[in-house]
Design an enzyme around this catalytic site. Structure first.
Site, PDB file in Angstrom:
ATOM      1  N   GLU A  59      26.106  14.965 -12.552  1.00  0.00           N
ATOM      2  CA  GLU A  59      26.723  15.905 -13.504  1.00  0.00           C
ATOM      3  C   GLU A  59      27.445  17.040 -12.805  1.00  0.00           C
ATOM      4  O   GLU A  59      28.542  17.439 -13.204  1.00  0.00           O
ATOM      5  CB  GLU A  59      25.663  16.463 -14.463  1.00  0.00           C
ATOM      6  CG  GLU A  59      25.250  15.523 -15.588  1.00  0.00           C
ATOM      7  CD  GLU A  59      24.275  14.428 -15.147  1.00  0.00           C
ATOM      8  OE1 GLU A  59      23.820  14.465 -13.981  1.00  0.00           O
ATOM      9  OE2 GLU A  59      23.987  13.539 -15.969  1.00  0.00           O
ATOM     10  N   HIS A 128      15.910  15.256 -25.095  1.00  0.00           N
ATOM     11  CA  HIS A 128      17.189  14.758 -25.619  1.00  0.00           C
ATOM     12  C   HIS A 128      17.573  15.416 -26.950  1.00  0.00           C
ATOM     13  O   HIS A 128      18.426  14.895 -27.645  1.00  0.00           O
ATOM     14  CB  HIS A 128      17.132  13.243 -25.852  1.00  0.00           C
ATOM     15  CG  HIS A 128      17.230  12.427 -24.613  1.00  0.00           C
ATOM     16  ND1 HIS A 128      16.228  12.380 -23.683  1.00  0.00           N
ATOM     17  CD2 HIS A 128      18.213  11.627 -24.147  1.00  0.00           C
ATOM     18  CE1 HIS A 128      16.583  11.568 -22.695  1.00  0.00           C
ATOM     19  NE2 HIS A 128      17.787  11.111 -22.945  1.00  0.00           N
TER      20      HIS A 128
END
Ligand SMILES: Cc1ncc(C[n+]2csc(CCOP(=O)(O)OP(=O)(O)O)c2C)c(N)n1
Lengths: 323, 329
Positions: A59, A128
């Site tokens: 990322e 999440h």
């Protein structure tokens, strides 16, 4: 035409890739897999692997590379699977994307768009499910968008790509399946103004992204009991369009803020504070906030539901405000 | 200013230029210490003294269209890249005339017109940006190289590994330049890395990597020229492990308890400036006058920069919130 939020996002990407050859999409699984939420399905076949670029699980590197590519004259759209993983790139977003223009004394623009999903509601548990867009809205130098409608899912990307500054687009994970009618010629939308999604006279309900639907549902329930709620969709979380919110409060004199972030230090806290600072004497009742419980989002369905802002919570808050 | 004998051959000219850059960087920073002690400049300030052969040797290999991404120890990089000394010093004085309009200071020097992209105070933070600049060049089919300079400390960060992988995978035109001065603040390489051969580690990503004696400006220039040529030929990234030493403390606040004076003294004997002068004398007919001319030129450039910085206006406080968002959308 009948479409879904997911297809509207995809159409926005296709349109941007077609209109400007400096635009490219990059992220984990955006290509061969079709996007982990199937947003970019088919774009690899259409535009090729140069412009629909699968990245490794890195990322920080690919978000930072998006910054570099923007400095190098491209118009990158970087996808991060969910806001939870964006924390691995927070350094690049905060310390570089948001600061380079200022630290360079106005020399270096970063025309980068970062898209990511946010929010709970699918029993994915804590890692999440969080709604951290309010954190990003804390940061000067970033523009934060939260498309809650098909029009905005279709239109915000192109407007964001025209912006010389970094823009973060938060797509709520539960919205992708939302379907409805979208004009055939739907195109770019304003990203400076909040929208009144439902006019009303008795109470202002401010929402955005995933909570807009909750607020509109609650407004329907309230209408059944004779309370006419005005629902405002913030659309842009930074910079906030306070004139629209204050204008509404000046008409209804009551405010409920619905925010999927945790209450402490949240965007709802910012809105409440600004209304208190600028329009205290317009208020006929204390400001109400409906936020996520102060707990990591649990897996079990009933617990997850209990943690999130619910339709009934909004109805109850509005009723308390109206008194 | 002309340098009589040394300008004789093209080779001598290039070598003289290396020396000229090293001397102006060294003398500039020595004056910065004085200005810091006099509280004319503040903040964190990291000196490059001892490492000048890298700035001189690497940046001479680049063209004006190439990009440079740097760290907080970047005075030398900025100067060797051609950022005017006036603008660098004015930035450290916090003036409008500074290369970042007084918003960056010593650690955040920028010059878009020279494709000098910082100045970054996050260890490892520049590597992704360099990777992206190179990606843009590759996608636009520009024959450009991005040089990314960073310390050995950055090698321990995840971003280093993410970016080497990405740059190698996509064969991006990046020159990774690791300035291995053997310390990350007070932490010696061997106390923080399981494997201390950094060129070997970079080559594990399939990146051509060379260790270089970076106390020798000619060796640095040779290696950089070779690497840049290979990158322009389309081979993808290269990695230089530039073995160097900083003669001064990490920053102005560092009491330097972590290394022995004898070690510092040993490295000072390898000082790249006298070393290059000796080579120029032996091989290029360089004389005392040539050295004196270079020193005098540096002195007058610094004196002019100080005068200009002191005269530079302060950015008006009313402009505090400028450049957070673009003025034109
Ligand atoms: C991400 C990050 N962690 C810690 C620091 C604090 N810090 C500043 S310089 C430095 C040492 C870096 O050493 P190295 O990369 O070898 O560069 P050098 O200073 O030797 O040139 C540290 C730990 C920082 N600036 N950024």
């Amino acid at each position: 035409m009948k479409t879904t939020y997911r297809e509207a996002c995809r159409e926005a990407l296709r349109d941007a890739l077609t209109r400007d050859d400096r635009v490219f999409l990059m992220g984990e699984d955006v290509g061969a897999y079709g996007g982990c939420f199937a947003v970019s399905l088919g774009l690899l076949e259409e535009f090729g692997p140069e412009r629909v670029r699968d990245t490794p699980l890195s990322e920080s590197a690919f978000v930072g590379a998006g910054i570099g590519a923007a400095l190098g004259g491209l118009r990158p759209v970087v996808e991060i699977m969910t806001v939870n993983f964006s924390l691995l790139a927070l350094d690049q977003i905060l310390n570089n994307a948001a600061t380079l223009l200022h630290m360079s004394g106005g020399q270096l623009n970063v025309p980068l768009v970062i898209r990511m999903t946010t929010g709970a509601g699918r029993q994915l548990a804590a890692q999440h499910s969080h709604s951290l867009e309010g954190w990003y809205a804390h940061i000067p130098g970033l523009r934060i968008l939260a498309p809650a409608t098909l029009e905005d899912a279709r239109g915000m990307l192109w407007t964001a790509l025209q912006d010389p500054d970094p823009v973060l687009l938060f797509e709520h994970g539960t919205l992708y399946g939302m379907s409805g009618e979208l004009d055939d010629d739907a195109g770019p939308v304003d990203i400076d103004r909040a929208a009144v999604r439902r006019p009303g006279t008795d109470v202002t309900v401010v929402a955005y992204g995933g909570t807009l639907g909750t607020a509109l549902d609650a407004a329907d329930d309230l209408a059944g009991t004779g309370i006419d709620a005005e629902v405002i969709d913030l659309r842009t979380l930074r910079p906030l369009d306070m004139p629209t919110v204050l204008g509404s409060v000046a008409r209804t004199h009551r405010l409920v803020v619905v925010d999927e972030g945790w209450r402490s230090g949240s965007l709802s806290a910012e809105i409440a504070a600004r209304v208190a600072e600028e329009a205290l004497y317009e208020l006929d009742a204390p400001i109400e906030r409906v936020c996520t419980a102060e707990v990591p989002i649990p897996y079990a369905k009933h617990l997850e539901e209990a943690a999130l802002p619910r339709r009934d919570d909004v109805v109850a808050a509005a009723r308390r405000a109206v008194g | 200013m002309s340098v009589p004998n040394a300008a004789a051959s093209p080779r001598a000219k290039e070598r003289t230029e290396l020396l000229r850059q090293m001397v102006r960087i060294r003398r500039f920073e020595e004056r910065c210490v004085e200005l810091y002690s006099a509280a004319e400049i503040r903040g964190f300030m990291h000196l490059y003294i001892g490492e000048e052969a890298i700035a001189a040797g690497v940046l001479q290999a680049l063209d004006p269209g190439d990009a440079v991404v740097s760290t907080y120890r970047e005075h030398g990089h900025a100067l060797a890249r051609g950022v005017p000394m006036d603008a660098v010093l004015a930035e450290m004085y916090g003036r409008t005339s500074g290369c970042s309009r007084g918003r960056g200071g010593s650690m955040h020097l920028f010059d878009a017109s020279r494709r000098f992209y910082g100045g970054n105070a996050i260890v490892g933070g520049g590597l992704p940006i360099a990777t992206g600049l190179a990606l843009a060049d590759k996608m636009r089919h520009r024959p450009t190289v991005t040089a990314c300079l960073f310390g050995d400390g950055a090698v321990a960060e995840g971003e280093f590994h993410e970016c080497l992988n990405l740059a190698a995978l996509w064969r991006l035109p990046v020159l990774f330049c690791c300035e291995n001065n053997m310390y990350a603040m007070g932490t010696a390489l061997a106390r923080s890395h399981a494997a201390t051969d950094l060129a070997l580690r970079a080559s594990s990503y399939g990146i051509p990597s060379w260790p270089v004696d970076a106390m020798d400006a000619l060796a640095v220039a040779d290696a950089a020229n070779r690497a840049v040529e290979s990158i322009r030929g389309g081979s993808g990234p290269c990695f230089l492990e530039l073995r160097t030493y900083r003669f001064r403390a990490h920053s102005m606040y560092d009491p330097e308890r972590y290394r022995a004076a004898a070690e510092v003294e040993h490295w000072k004997e390898l000082d790249p400036i006298p070393r290059l002068i000796a080579r120029l004398r032996a091989e290029d007919g360089f004389t005392d006058d040539d050295v004196a001319a270079i020193e005098a030129e540096a002195e007058s450039e610094i004196a002019a920069a100080i005068t200009a910085a002191e005269a530079g206006p302060l950015e008006p406080v009313e402009d505090l919130t400028r450049f957070v968002y673009s003025e034109q959308r």
